[in-house]
Design an enzyme around this catalytic site. Structure first.
Site, PDB file in Angstrom:
ATOM      1  N   ARG A  52     -27.012  -4.772  20.418  1.00 43.47           N
ATOM      2  CA  ARG A  52     -26.870  -5.526  22.002  1.00 43.47           C
ATOM      3  C   ARG A  52     -27.433  -4.834  22.621  1.00 43.47           C
ATOM      4  O   ARG A  52     -26.982  -4.205  23.525  1.00 43.47           O
ATOM      5  CB  ARG A  52     -25.148  -6.219  21.251  1.00 43.47           C
ATOM      6  CG  ARG A  52     -26.267  -7.185  22.506  1.00 43.47           C
ATOM      7  CD  ARG A  52     -24.209  -8.525  22.806  1.00 43.47           C
ATOM      8  NE  ARG A  52     -23.946  -8.520  21.783  1.00 43.47           N
ATOM      9  CZ  ARG A  52     -22.540  -9.538  21.796  1.00 43.47           C
ATOM     10  NH1 ARG A  52     -21.982 -10.080  22.665  1.00 43.47           N
ATOM     11  NH2 ARG A  52     -22.157 -10.570  20.499  1.00 43.47           N
ATOM     12  N   SER A 149     -25.049 -13.874  22.158  1.00 44.88           N
ATOM     13  CA  SER A 149     -24.042 -14.335  22.370  1.00 44.88           C
ATOM     14  C   SER A 149     -23.425 -15.007  24.005  1.00 44.88           C
ATOM     15  O   SER A 149     -24.825 -15.338  23.799  1.00 44.88           O
ATOM     16  CB  SER A 149     -22.712 -13.635  21.583  1.00 44.88           C
ATOM     17  OG  SER A 149     -21.651 -14.784  21.738  1.00 44.88           O
ATOM     18  N   ASP A 307     -19.729 -21.436  23.670  1.00 43.16           N
ATOM     19  CA  ASP A 307     -20.708 -20.094  24.759  1.00 43.16           C
ATOM     20  C   ASP A 307     -21.656 -20.837  23.677  1.00 43.16           C
ATOM     21  O   ASP A 307     -22.676 -21.641  23.110  1.00 43.16           O
ATOM     22  CB  ASP A 307     -20.233 -18.949  24.401  1.00 43.16           C
ATOM     23  CG  ASP A 307     -20.139 -18.731  23.004  1.00 43.16           C
ATOM     24  OD1 ASP A 307     -20.069 -19.322  21.850  1.00 43.16           O
ATOM     25  OD2 ASP A 307     -20.329 -17.145  22.894  1.00 43.16           O
ATOM     26  N   LYS A 423     -15.814 -16.337  13.650  1.00 42.09           N
ATOM     27  CA  LYS A 423     -15.132 -17.291  14.212  1.00 42.09           C
ATOM     28  C   LYS A 423     -17.046 -18.695  14.057  1.00 42.09           C
ATOM     29  O   LYS A 423     -17.919 -18.035  14.611  1.00 42.09           O
ATOM     30  CB  LYS A 423     -15.002 -16.754  16.095  1.00 42.09           C
ATOM     31  CG  LYS A 423     -16.601 -16.061  16.676  1.00 42.09           C
ATOM     32  CD  LYS A 423     -16.222 -15.141  17.931  1.00 42.09           C
ATOM     33  CE  LYS A 423     -17.123 -14.544  18.033  1.00 42.09           C
ATOM     34  NZ  LYS A 423     -17.501 -13.070  17.384  1.00 42.09           N
TER      35      LYS A 423
END
Length: 599
Positions: A52, A149, A307, A423
Site C-alpha cells: 500500500r 481501503s 468505508d 472484516k
C-alpha cells in the site's frame, strides 16, 4: 551516482507506462536527483497487508511496473507452494474504483493466464470482503484485491489472501518478498492484457458470488427478524463514502427488508473522493458531514456508513431530545454487536452449548467481550492487531469443533461469521439494521441499549487516537526512549510524577513481558513494528503502536468498572492519564508530531 544511473537506465528500459516514464524524465530534467534516488533506490516492501502506498513513478511507489514485478513474484511463490491447487482452482482477483485498480487487476490476471493458470476476475468493482468469500466458495489458491481501503485518493494497494481465505501471515510475506526480488525483470507478455479477451482460463464470478453472498446473508438473518425489519420500518441514511458499497448494500437491505436513503453526493464510486479528504468514517464528523445533512433533511435518526472498499462499518444516532448526533466508536459498536450476536445465537441455536462458543477481539480493542464471557459462559480470546490474526485464530478454533460467532477490532472492523474471514462492513450492516429494528421496537435508542449493556457487564471507557509522523527515524527514537527511559532496558514505572503507577509492561516488538515468569511475551512478536502495552495499578491499560499502512503513532486506552458499578470519574481519569502519557512518552512538541484532527 553510478548506481543511480544504472537504476534510471533500468527503469526507463523496463517501464512501458508513458505517464510514469515521463514523470521520471521530468524529475531528471529538473535535476531532482535526491527525489530520483529516493524513489528508485528504495523499494516498497511486501508485508502481511501486501502493498500500500502512493501512486507514482519509482520502485518505492505503486505503479504498473511494481505491480507486474509483484504479480510475477507472487505467481512463482504459489507455483512452489501448491501448484496443483493453483492449476485446479486458480486465483480470484478483485478491485475497487480507485485510479489504476482495474488495470492492475488485469495486469495480474494477464501474468497468471500467460503462465497457464485459471483466473477468476471480477467484472466490476466489488467490496473487499467478496474476495476472501470467493476463496472459500471456490477453493482458490489465493485471492488478491487491488484497493487502498480508506486511504486518501493518491494511494492504492495490493492485498493478498491465502488459500484458507484469511490474509497472509508472517513468514509468508517474507517468502513472497524474496520471490518478487528474484523475478524483477518484467516479461514482455506481462504488459499485454489483450490475452484476457475471450480467454478460456478467465472467468467472471460476479453474478454467482452476489447470489451466494445474498444466500449467506439470508441464512444469517432469521425470518422473524426480516419480518420485524418490515414492521418497524426504520429509515437509515447510508453513506458509501464514494466507494463500492452502495449497489451491494442495497441488494442486502432489500433482502432483509431494511430501508436505506443513500447520501446522493457519496452514493456512487468516485476515485477522487470529491467531498472528503479522508474517506474514512472512523475519522468522525469530518467524513460524515453530508450524512448529517441528508439525515436531518429527511427526519432520519440513524446513519450507517461503509468505508470505500466496504470492509468497515460505522454508525451515528441522533438523540431524540437534544437532536445532537452521537458517533459510536468502534469499541461501542463492538459492544452492541457482541450483545446482539450472542442474543441471536442463543435464539437460533439453543442446542449448542456456550462453552463451545467463542468471541475474539484484538488486544488493542475493548475487553467488553471478555467481560461478557465471564457472565454469559462463552469463551473469549484476544489476538494481535489485524484481522489476519483474528481470522487465523477463528479457523484454528473452528477446526477444533468450536463456533466463533463474532470478532472485532476497535478500528470499526467487524466479522459476524466465518463465512468471510476478514472484516466485512456489509454483513455487519445487515446485522446492525436488524439489531436496530429489535431495539427500536422495544422502545429504546441504540445509545440506551449500549448503556444497558455496560450496566450489565461493566462500563468500558476507551480513549483512542493518534499522532501523524512521516519520519521513521523519529518514530524509532520515540520508542527507543520509551524502552530506555530510566536507563538501559528500563521502562517507565509511572506517569504524572508517580501519581499513576505501572505494574506491567508487555513489549511485542522485543518480546518482553514482565508479567510472565520467564519475561517472554505469549502473543506473537514482530520486530518490524512497534507495540508496547502498559497496565496500571488503577486498572488503566494503554497500548502504543505504529500503523502498518499509515504514518501514524497510535494509542489505545481503556478503563473498566465492575458490573453494576457507576462509571463515576472514569472518563476524567482516563483523559488525565492519556494526556500524561502522550506528553511524557511521545513528547509531541519536541518531535513535531501532528495530533489527529479534531472536529
Amino acid at each position: 551516482m553510478a548506481d543511480l544511473d544504472s537504476k534510471v537506465a533500468e527503469w526507463l528500459k523496463w517501464d512501458r507506462n508513458e505517464k510514469t516514464s515521463a514523470a521520471l524524465q521530468a524529475l531528471l530534467a529538473q535535476k531532482k536527483f535526491d527525489e530520483v534516488e529516493k524513489i528508485l533506490c528504495n523499494r516498497i516492501s511486501f508485508g502481511t497487508a501486501g502493498l500500500r502506498g502512493k501512486m507514482a513513478v519509482g520502485y518505492a511507489n505503486m505503479n504498473d511496473l511494481v505491480i507486474i514485478q509483484t504479480a510475477q513474484g507472487f505467481l512463482k511463490y504459489l507455483v512452489r507452494t501448491d501448484e496443483n491447487l493453483l492449476k485446479k482452482n486458480g486465483i480470484v482477483v478483485g478491485y475497487d474504483h480507485r485510479h489504476n485498480s482495474k488495470r492492475w487487476a488485469e495486469l495480474t490476471a494477464t501474468i497468471f493466464i500467460n503462465a497457464g493458470y485459471p483466473v477468476i476476475l471480477f467484472g466490476d468493482v466489488v467490496p473487499t470482503p467478496f474476495v476472501p468469500f470467493t476463496i472459500l466458495q471456490y477453493g482458490c489458491a489465493s485471492g488478491i484485491v487491488v484497493t487502498a481501503s480508506h486511504n486518501p485518493k493518491d494511494d492504492n494497494g495490493y492485498k493478498v489472501y491465502g488459500p484458507n481465505g484469511a490474509q497472509i501471515c508472517s513468514p509468508v510475506d517474507k517468502y513472497v518478498q524474496k520471490s518478487i526480488l528474484e523475478n524483477l525483470k518484467p516479461l514482455d507478455s506481462s504488459w499485454d492484457t489483450s490475452i484476457l479477451v475471450n480467454n478460456p482460463l478467465l472467468s467472471n464470478p460476479l453474478e454467482d458470488i452476489i447470489s451466494r453472498y445474498l444466500n449467506y446473508i439470508n441464512d444469517e438473518i432469521s425470518p422473524q427478524s426480516k419480518e420485524l425489519n418490515k414492521k418497524v420500518n426504520v429509515l437509515f441514511t447510508y453513506s458509501a463514502m464514494h466507494g463500492v458499497g452502495y449497489k451491494y448494500v442495497q441488494k442486502v437491505c432489500d433482502l432483509v427488508n431494511a430501508r436505506i436513503l443513500p447520501v446522493p453526493e457519496q452514493r456512487d464510486p468516485h476515485p477522487d473522493f470529491p467531498t472528503v479528504v479522508f474517506p474514512n468514517p472512523e475519522e468522525g464528523k469530518s467524513s460524515l458531514e453530508l450524512s448529517f445533512k441528508c439525515a436531518d433533511k429527511n427526519n432520519c435518526n440513524l446513519i450507517i456508513a461503509n468505508d470505500p472498499d466496504a470492509d468497515r462499518f460505522a454508525m451515528a444516532e441522533k438523540h431524540p431530545e437534544t437532536n445532537k448526533w452521537k458517533i459510536f466508536t468502534g469499541n461501542e459498536l463492538g459492544a452492541l454487536f457482541a450483545w446482539w450476536m450472542l442474543h441471536s445465537f442463543k435464539q437460533n441455536h439453543p442446542d449448542i452449548p456456550l462453552n463451545k462458543v467463542y468471541m475474539i477481539s484484538s488486544t488493542v480493542s475493548s475487553m467488553i467481550c471478555k467481560s461478557m464471557s465471564k457472565i454469559e459462559g462463552f469463551n473469549y480470546i484476544d489476538t494481535l492487531t489485524g484481522f489476519k490474526w483474528i481470522a487465523n485464530k477463528a479457523l484454528e478454533l473452528e477446526k477444533n469443533g468450536n463456533k466463533v460467532i463474532f470478532s472485532f477490532e476497535e478500528a470499526i472492523g467487524f466479522m459476524c461469521s466465518t463465512q468471510v474471514l476478514d472484516k466485512d462492513g456489509i454483513s455487519a450492516l445487515a446485522q446492525m439494521v436488524t439489531m436496530a429494528s429489535f431495539v427500536y421496537n422495544n422502545g429504546k435508542t441504540m445509545d440506551e441499549q449500549l448503556e444497558e449493556i455496560y450496566t450489565k457487564y461493566g462500563y468500558h471507557v476507551t480513549l483512542n487516537s493518534y499522532y501523524i509522523c512521516h519520519e521513521p527515524l523519529v518514530i524509532k527514537r520515540i520508542f527507543e526512549r520509551i524502552r530506555n527511559i530510566r536507563g538501559e532496558n528500563i521502562y517507565p514505572e509511572s506517569i504524572l510524577n508517580g501519581k499513576y503507577k505501572i505494574i506491567n509492561v508487555r513489549d511485542l516488538t522485543t518480546g518482553y513481558d514482565d508479567n510472565q515468569s520467564d519475561k517472554k511475551a505469549v502473543l506473537p512478536v514482530s520486530s518490524s513494528s512497534e507495540m508496547v502495552t502498559f497496565n496500571f495499578e488503577n486498572g488503566f491499560v494503554c497500548t502504543l503502536r505504529t500503523s502498518g499502512t499509515e504514518p501514524k503513532i497510535k494509542y489505545y486506552t481503556e478503563m473498566c468498572a465492575a458490573p453494576g458499578k457507576d462509571k463515576g470519574g472514569l472518563t476524567k481519569t482516563i483523559e488525565e492519564m492519556v494526556h500524561g502519557i502522550c506528553e511524557e512518552l511521545f513528547e509531541p512538541k519536541k518531535n513535531n508530531l501532528k495530533p489527529q484532527a479534531t472536529d
